[in-house]
Each structure stands twice: as C-alpha cells, then as structure tokens.
Scaffold this motif. Structure first.
Motif, PDB file in Angstrom:
ATOM      1  N   ILE A   1      -0.840  25.475 -13.881  1.00 38.42           N
ATOM      2  CA  ILE A   1      -0.282  26.603 -13.450  1.00 38.42           C
ATOM      3  C   ILE A   1      -0.426  27.006 -11.958  1.00 38.42           C
ATOM      4  CG2 ILE A   1       0.281  29.121 -13.691  1.00 38.42           C
ATOM      5  CD1 ILE A   1      -0.526  28.595 -16.568  1.00 38.42           C
ATOM      6  N   ALA A   2      -1.834  26.971 -11.263  1.00 43.52           N
ATOM      7  CA  ALA A   2      -1.944  27.207 -10.063  1.00 43.52           C
ATOM      8  C   ALA A   2      -1.148  26.373  -9.304  1.00 43.52           C
ATOM      9  CB  ALA A   2      -3.528  27.156  -9.730  1.00 43.52           C
ATOM     10  N   PHE A   3      -1.409  24.860  -9.271  1.00 42.14           N
ATOM     11  CA  PHE A   3      -0.623  23.962  -8.709  1.00 42.14           C
ATOM     12  C   PHE A   3       1.054  24.165  -8.498  1.00 42.14           C
ATOM     13  CE2 PHE A   3      -3.238  21.000  -6.714  1.00 42.14           C
ATOM     14  CZ  PHE A   3      -4.574  20.880  -7.202  1.00 42.14           C
ATOM     15  N   THR A   4       1.509  24.464  -9.630  1.00 38.01           N
ATOM     16  CA  THR A   4       2.791  24.791  -9.784  1.00 38.01           C
ATOM     17  C   THR A   4       3.419  25.646  -9.012  1.00 38.01           C
ATOM     18  OG1 THR A   4       3.031  23.702 -11.916  1.00 38.01           O
ATOM     19  CG2 THR A   4       5.019  24.646 -11.424  1.00 38.01           C
ATOM     20  N   LEU A   5       2.793  27.014  -9.247  1.00 40.90           N
ATOM     21  CA  LEU A   5       3.023  27.961  -8.381  1.00 40.90           C
ATOM     22  C   LEU A   5       3.017  27.927  -7.095  1.00 40.90           C
ATOM     23  CD1 LEU A   5       2.121  30.928 -10.874  1.00 40.90           C
ATOM     24  CD2 LEU A   5       4.339  29.833 -10.608  1.00 40.90           C
TER      25      LEU A   5
ATOM     26  N   LEU B   1      10.867  25.133  -9.704  1.00 42.68           N
ATOM     27  CA  LEU B   1      10.597  26.386  -9.315  1.00 42.68           C
ATOM     28  C   LEU B   1      11.150  26.543  -7.852  1.00 42.68           C
ATOM     29  CD1 LEU B   1       9.726  29.136  -9.943  1.00 42.68           C
ATOM     30  CD2 LEU B   1       7.371  28.308  -9.616  1.00 42.68           C
ATOM     31  N   GLY B   2      10.895  25.565  -7.156  1.00 39.90           N
ATOM     32  CA  GLY B   2      11.020  25.580  -5.595  1.00 39.90           C
ATOM     33  C   GLY B   2      12.572  25.707  -5.530  1.00 39.90           C
TER      34      GLY B   2
ATOM     35  N   LEU C   1      -5.936  11.401 -14.848  1.00 37.89           N
ATOM     36  CA  LEU C   1      -5.764  13.058 -14.814  1.00 37.89           C
ATOM     37  C   LEU C   1      -4.901  13.435 -13.505  1.00 37.89           C
ATOM     38  CD1 LEU C   1      -7.817  15.608 -16.288  1.00 37.89           C
ATOM     39  CD2 LEU C   1      -7.313  15.831 -13.876  1.00 37.89           C
ATOM     40  N   SER C   2      -5.570  12.881 -12.529  1.00 37.93           N
ATOM     41  CA  SER C   2      -5.036  13.114 -11.067  1.00 37.93           C
ATOM     42  C   SER C   2      -3.481  12.873 -10.906  1.00 37.93           C
ATOM     43  CB  SER C   2      -5.708  12.247  -9.869  1.00 37.93           C
ATOM     44  OG  SER C   2      -6.918  12.372  -9.971  1.00 37.93           O
ATOM     45  N   LEU C   3      -2.990  11.613 -11.536  1.00 37.85           N
ATOM     46  CA  LEU C   3      -1.577  11.359 -11.391  1.00 37.85           C
ATOM     47  C   LEU C   3      -0.832  12.171 -12.297  1.00 37.85           C
ATOM     48  CD1 LEU C   3      -1.995   7.419 -11.144  1.00 37.85           C
ATOM     49  CD2 LEU C   3      -1.266   8.999  -9.588  1.00 37.85           C
ATOM     50  N   VAL C   4      -1.296  12.615 -13.473  1.00 36.52           N
ATOM     51  CA  VAL C   4      -0.481  13.252 -14.303  1.00 36.52           C
ATOM     52  C   VAL C   4      -0.190  14.628 -14.105  1.00 36.52           C
ATOM     53  CG1 VAL C   4      -0.508  14.479 -16.798  1.00 36.52           C
ATOM     54  CG2 VAL C   4      -1.226  12.042 -16.506  1.00 36.52           C
ATOM     55  N   LEU C   5      -1.513  15.194 -13.371  1.00 32.74           N
ATOM     56  CA  LEU C   5      -1.317  16.581 -12.667  1.00 32.74           C
ATOM     57  C   LEU C   5      -0.384  16.701 -11.717  1.00 32.74           C
ATOM     58  CD1 LEU C   5      -2.223  19.552 -12.716  1.00 32.74           C
ATOM     59  CD2 LEU C   5      -4.317  18.653 -11.062  1.00 32.74           C
ATOM     60  N   THR C   6      -0.466  15.611 -10.759  1.00 27.05           N
ATOM     61  CA  THR C   6       0.597  15.422  -9.710  1.00 27.05           C
ATOM     62  C   THR C   6       2.078  15.391 -10.118  1.00 27.05           C
ATOM     63  OG1 THR C   6      -1.081  14.028  -8.492  1.00 27.05           O
ATOM     64  CG2 THR C   6       1.351  14.071  -7.581  1.00 27.05           C
ATOM     65  N   ALA C   7       2.232  14.686 -11.158  1.00 23.82           N
ATOM     66  CA  ALA C   7       3.711  14.370 -11.554  1.00 23.82           C
ATOM     67  C   ALA C   7       4.101  15.816 -12.350  1.00 23.82           C
ATOM     68  CB  ALA C   7       3.730  13.319 -12.641  1.00 23.82           C
ATOM     69  N   LEU C   8       3.119  16.464 -13.087  1.00 27.60           N
ATOM     70  CA  LEU C   8       3.507  17.787 -13.736  1.00 27.60           C
ATOM     71  C   LEU C   8       3.851  18.704 -12.582  1.00 27.60           C
ATOM     72  CD1 LEU C   8       1.334  17.905 -16.913  1.00 27.60           C
ATOM     73  CD2 LEU C   8       3.820  17.498 -16.600  1.00 27.60           C
ATOM     74  N   ALA C   9       2.793  18.822 -11.797  1.00 29.10           N
ATOM     75  CA  ALA C   9       2.922  19.929 -10.745  1.00 29.10           C
ATOM     76  C   ALA C   9       3.964  19.779  -9.736  1.00 29.10           C
ATOM     77  CB  ALA C   9       1.574  19.883  -9.935  1.00 29.10           C
TER      78      ALA C   9
ATOM     79  N   LEU D   1       8.922  13.411  -1.454  1.00 31.17           N
ATOM     80  CA  LEU D   1       8.289  12.281  -1.932  1.00 31.17           C
ATOM     81  C   LEU D   1       6.861  12.727  -0.948  1.00 31.17           C
ATOM     82  CD1 LEU D   1      10.443   9.469  -2.565  1.00 31.17           C
ATOM     83  CD2 LEU D   1       9.130  10.708  -4.245  1.00 31.17           C
ATOM     84  N   THR D   2       7.078  12.871   0.040  1.00 31.98           N
ATOM     85  CA  THR D   2       5.854  13.129   1.060  1.00 31.98           C
ATOM     86  C   THR D   2       5.038  14.130   0.719  1.00 31.98           C
ATOM     87  OG1 THR D   2       7.188  12.072   3.082  1.00 31.98           O
ATOM     88  CG2 THR D   2       5.193  13.448   3.648  1.00 31.98           C
ATOM     89  N   GLN D   3       5.837  15.251   0.479  1.00 29.18           N
ATOM     90  CA  GLN D   3       4.980  16.414  -0.197  1.00 29.18           C
ATOM     91  C   GLN D   3       4.281  16.034  -1.246  1.00 29.18           C
ATOM     92  OE1 GLN D   3       4.600  19.148   1.406  1.00 29.18           O
ATOM     93  NE2 GLN D   3       3.572  20.193  -0.414  1.00 29.18           N
ATOM     94  N   GLY D   4       4.899  15.161  -2.172  1.00 31.23           N
ATOM     95  CA  GLY D   4       4.126  14.694  -3.417  1.00 31.23           C
ATOM     96  C   GLY D   4       2.732  13.807  -3.123  1.00 31.23           C
ATOM     97  N   ILE D   5       2.887  13.192  -2.092  1.00 24.66           N
ATOM     98  CA  ILE D   5       1.651  12.505  -1.696  1.00 24.66           C
ATOM     99  C   ILE D   5       0.690  13.392  -1.215  1.00 24.66           C
ATOM    100  CG2 ILE D   5       0.811  10.953   0.143  1.00 24.66           C
ATOM    101  CD1 ILE D   5       3.481   9.647   0.159  1.00 24.66           C
ATOM    102  N   ILE D   6       1.023  14.382  -0.428  1.00 28.41           N
ATOM    103  CA  ILE D   6      -0.142  15.422  -0.165  1.00 28.41           C
ATOM    104  C   ILE D   6      -0.659  16.289  -1.301  1.00 28.41           C
ATOM    105  CG2 ILE D   6      -0.034  17.992   1.176  1.00 28.41           C
ATOM    106  CD1 ILE D   6       2.129  16.733   2.982  1.00 28.41           C
ATOM    107  N   LEU D   7       0.343  16.531  -2.357  1.00 31.66           N
ATOM    108  CA  LEU D   7       0.101  17.071  -3.495  1.00 31.66           C
ATOM    109  C   LEU D   7      -0.958  16.420  -4.390  1.00 31.66           C
ATOM    110  CD1 LEU D   7       0.224  19.055  -5.989  1.00 31.66           C
ATOM    111  CD2 LEU D   7       2.659  18.074  -6.490  1.00 31.66           C
ATOM    112  N   PHE D   8      -0.727  14.899  -4.379  1.00 31.97           N
ATOM    113  CA  PHE D   8      -1.737  14.078  -4.939  1.00 31.97           C
ATOM    114  C   PHE D   8      -3.088  14.191  -4.075  1.00 31.97           C
ATOM    115  CE2 PHE D   8      -3.687   9.647  -4.796  1.00 31.97           C
ATOM    116  CZ  PHE D   8      -4.162   9.588  -6.271  1.00 31.97           C
ATOM    117  N   GLN D   9      -3.011  14.209  -2.867  1.00 34.02           N
ATOM    118  CA  GLN D   9      -4.428  14.205  -2.226  1.00 34.02           C
ATOM    119  C   GLN D   9      -5.034  15.806  -2.571  1.00 34.02           C
ATOM    120  OE1 GLN D   9      -4.381  13.578   1.828  1.00 34.02           O
ATOM    121  NE2 GLN D   9      -3.123  11.673   1.734  1.00 34.02           N
TER     122      GLN D   9
END
Lengths: 218, 240
Positions: A95-99, A37-38, A22-30, A152-160
C-alpha cells in the motif's frame, strides 16, 4: 579480505532467489497500482473542476515531499491500526509503495497527456465524443505510447526502491542477503554480490528501455 | 480503530529534544553530502561533455554504476565492505578510530551517489547551451578551458537551477537512509518515539510536517533565485 568465499553465495542461492522474487512481485504490483492510481490523479489534476485539480495537486506534492522510508513506516504503523488486526508487512508495504509511486507516475502521465496536441481533443469533442470517450480512445492511447520508456525507467527506480523494505524487515532480495551476511559473517561477499546483481539487472533493463525508446521514436 | 491521542508527547521531555537533534542530523548529513555531490557532480558533468572520449567514458561509467545500484546498497558497501577492502591498518582506522563513523559514511555514500545525478543535470545544462556557442568561443581563439569557464558554464549553471533544486530536495529525502547504518536522524527519531511511547501517529506526523516544511522553504527560496538567475531568451530545463 584474501578469502573471498563464493560458496556462501552458492549455498544460499535458493533463499536469495526467493528474496529476489519478493522484490520483483512487489515491483510489479506497486507499478501496476501506481500507474492506475497515477492515471486517475493525472486526469484529476488536469480536470476543469478546480477542487478536484487542487486536491490531486496537493496529493502529488505531499507525497513527493516525503522520504519513502517515512511513508513505509507510516503505513506499517497505520494499516494494522485501521484494519484492527495485523496483516503482515507485505500488504502494508505494498500500500505504501502504491500510494507513494502514484504521485511520481501521476507527474509522468500528466506530462504525457499534455504532450498530446490540443487539436486532438478538440477534434474528438467536435465529433461528438464525450470526455470519457475522448480520453479512452484518443488521448490516453497516444499519451501512453509516448510515455512507455519513462514509465519503465520509473519502474527500474521502483525496483531499486523496494530494497527499502529492509527497514521493516521484509525479506526482499537485499534483506535476505543482509541476513545471510550477518549470520555467516560474510558481509563482503554478500553485499558485493547484491550490488553486482542489482547492477546487472538494472543496467540491462535500462539498456532495453533505451532500445525501445529508439524504436518508438522512428 | 481505537487509539489514544496524545499530541503533548511531541513537546515533552525528552522527545522534543530528540526531534530537534534528529532534524539537525538530517540537515548535517544532507548539506555535507550536497557539497560532495555538487562539486564532484559538476566535474563529472563537465567530463561527460569534453572532446576526450576517454574522459567521457569514465564519467559515463561512474554514472551507470551509481545509478543502477540502489542507494541502500551503496550505504552497506561503504559501511561494511569498504573497510575490509583497505590495507589492514587503514581498514582498522576506518572501523575503530574514524570520528563519527556512521555520519561520515552516510555523507560519503549519499554524496557520491547524488554526484551521479548532479552530473546528468550539469551535462544536460551544458548540452542545452548548444554547440554553436562552443564553436563560436573556439573561433574567437578561446582555449577549451576558457570556453567552459567564460561561455558554457555560466549559462549552463543558470539554466539548471530548477532541476538542481529537485536534486537538492531529493538529498534531504534520501538522507533518511542513513538510519540503516545507525545515524539517528529525523525519520529514525520518530520511529524511536513510536517504539518508546506507542504514539506513532503523533511522531510520524511531526516528521511529515518537518519534511514538508523543508521542501516548501527550499522551493520558495529557489523560486526567488530562479527569477534572478533566469537566462533571458532561454527556457529553463524542466525539473527531472
């Protein structure tokens, strides 16, 4: 603390892996949503249309001034209210994570775009390309190539950061670990295991990014 | 969307008092953690640039360990795991007698975590001053300590004002994680108001406005300080 019990980790491994999934799916989608959006926000912020640039700037500064937990609470409360029916925590959180992440990605992408030389834009325009063509064929490909490591570094932060879904009880990796920890009274084992797993995953990922960065710099 | 607006909830008893208390806890956690983060982070940042490989590795390891574990896990480790790893008597003291257990733990966890981020800013600042200045200092007969005290640090700390400002703002935002171990700070208060009154919109708006105000106040103040502390001829490091 003499009795460190590995079996509690092994016995619950399937449950924990489900959480990790779930963590990984959420990370990938967000991350995908956040980058799309960015990019739009970054283009808007750099736009020559003043109102658009100001609006994008406000969006970015606004989200960057808020704690992620507050944004999670906001959407956990707002999304069902707006839709008029419960949709489950996952979609509210997504939605919260994406925005939220879009604001951070927008700043990275803006820096990437401005790092592409002005001459490139001028040359493309001189060749008769429209704004969209210039961005699509000339600026964004170069910008993204330079940005990949930072994204990608921001992706790692997002995963955390996905661990924060704990506050609304969504069963990601950390929440799963916490559930077992309190149920079986094995706080030491579960939290040390969680820390170790995050450390190994994030450290390897950041080393990977470092390698990639070196290769791109050549 | 059907929703009963009631903004007066925010100035009603007891909710206004809750909000004020929440804000004070947020400020207390953030400022206390910043003291730890700034002090330890500066020391670590200096260690990262010393000639000694052992010290450099130690500081680098600290940064990697803290940067690669989510902050929330740090909170749980300090709150639930740390007392168990201590000798019995000390563990008991932490669990039973330590004053303000949740607050103290939050300050320690947030401070030590943010120190790893401050460390990287200080290191970047020292490196930006350049090895020429370091060598010049040494050539003039300064000891290593004197080079840091009189040459590198005065300039480095002035260059890193902008990125340090964003770290300082981050610590306010991150202090909201203290709610997970039971500190009733600003975000926790608004969640609680929502649960008691179902006026989530008003409650979360209050928190949103307060956090934004903190951000804009700090940014305004720091812009003044930045203007006075800028090193002529040196471009300050962008916020990171």
């Amino acid at each position: 603390m003499g009795d460190f019990d590995v079996s509690v980790i092994l016995d619950n491994l399937p449950f924990l892996l489900q959480g990790l999934q779930l963590s990984l799916v959420l990370t990938a989608l967000a991350m995908t949503g956040g980058i799309v959006l960015g990019t739009l926000l970054a283009l808007a912020r750099l736009s020559e249309l003043k109102p658009l640039a100001v609006a994008a700037g406000l969006y970015i500064d606004f989200f960057r001034s808020l704690p992620l937990i507050l944004v999670i609470f906001w959407f956990y409360f707002l999304v069902p209210l707006v839709l008029g029916r419960p949709v489950g925590g996952f979609y509210s959180v997504l939605i919260a994570f994406t925005l939220f992440e879009a604001a951070y990605y927008a700043e990275i992408i803006r820096a990437g775009i401005t790092s592409v030389g002005r001459g490139q834009v001028a040359a493309a325009r001189a060749l008769g390309m429209t704004y969209t063509q210039t961005m699509h064929h000339i600026v964004l490909p170069q910008a993204f190539r330079a940005m990949v490591p930072v994204l990608l570094t921001q992706g790692i932060i997002l995963f955390q950061d996905t661990s924060l879904v704990y506050v609304v009880g969504l069963k990601d990796f950390l929440t799963s670990a916490e559930l077992i920890a309190t149920r079986d009274q094995r706080l030491v084992e579960m939290f040390l295991f969680a820390a170790a797993l995050y450390l190994v995953l994030c450290f390897s990922a950041s080393q990977g990014v470092r390698l990639l960065q070196r290769r791109l710099a050549k | 969307m059907t929703y009963n607006w009631n903004w007066s909830i925010l100035i009603n008893d007891p909710y206004l008092g809750w909000l004020v208390d929440g804000l004070l806890w947020t400020l207390a956690v953030s400022l206390a953690a910043w003291v730890i983060a700034f002090t330890l982070g500066s020391v670590l940042g200096i260690l990262r640039t010393t000639p000694s490989p052992t010290l450099r590795t130690m500081a680098a390891t600290y940064v990697e360990v803290f940067r690669n574990i989510p902050l929330l896990v740090h909170f749980f480790l300090w709150y639930f795991v740390f007392p168990e790893l201590l000798p019995d008597a000390a563990g008991m003291w932490v669990k039973r007698e330590m004053p303000l257990p949740a607050f103290t733990t939050a300050v320690v966890a947030l401070g030590l975590y943010t120190a790893s981020r401050v460390c990287e800013q200080v290191r970047a600042g020292i490196e930006a001053v350049g090895s020429g200045q370091r060598n010049a200092g040494r050539a003039m007969g300064f000891t290593e300590q004197q080079v840091y005290r009189y040459v590198l640090l005065p300039v480095a700390f002035r260059i890193i004002v902008p990125p340090m400002t964003s770290e300082f703002l981050t610590i306010f935002k991150n202090s909201s994680l203290a709610l997970t171990i039971g500190v009733i700070e600003l975000t926790a208060v608004t969640r609680r108001i929502e649960e008691y009154t179902f006026q989530g919109f008003e409650a979360f708006t209050a928190a949103t406005v307060i956090y934004s105000l903190i951000t804009f106040t700090v940014m305004g103040l720091m812009r003044l300080i930045e203007r006075r502390s800028r090193v002529p001829g040196m471009i300050s490091l962008g916020s990171g």
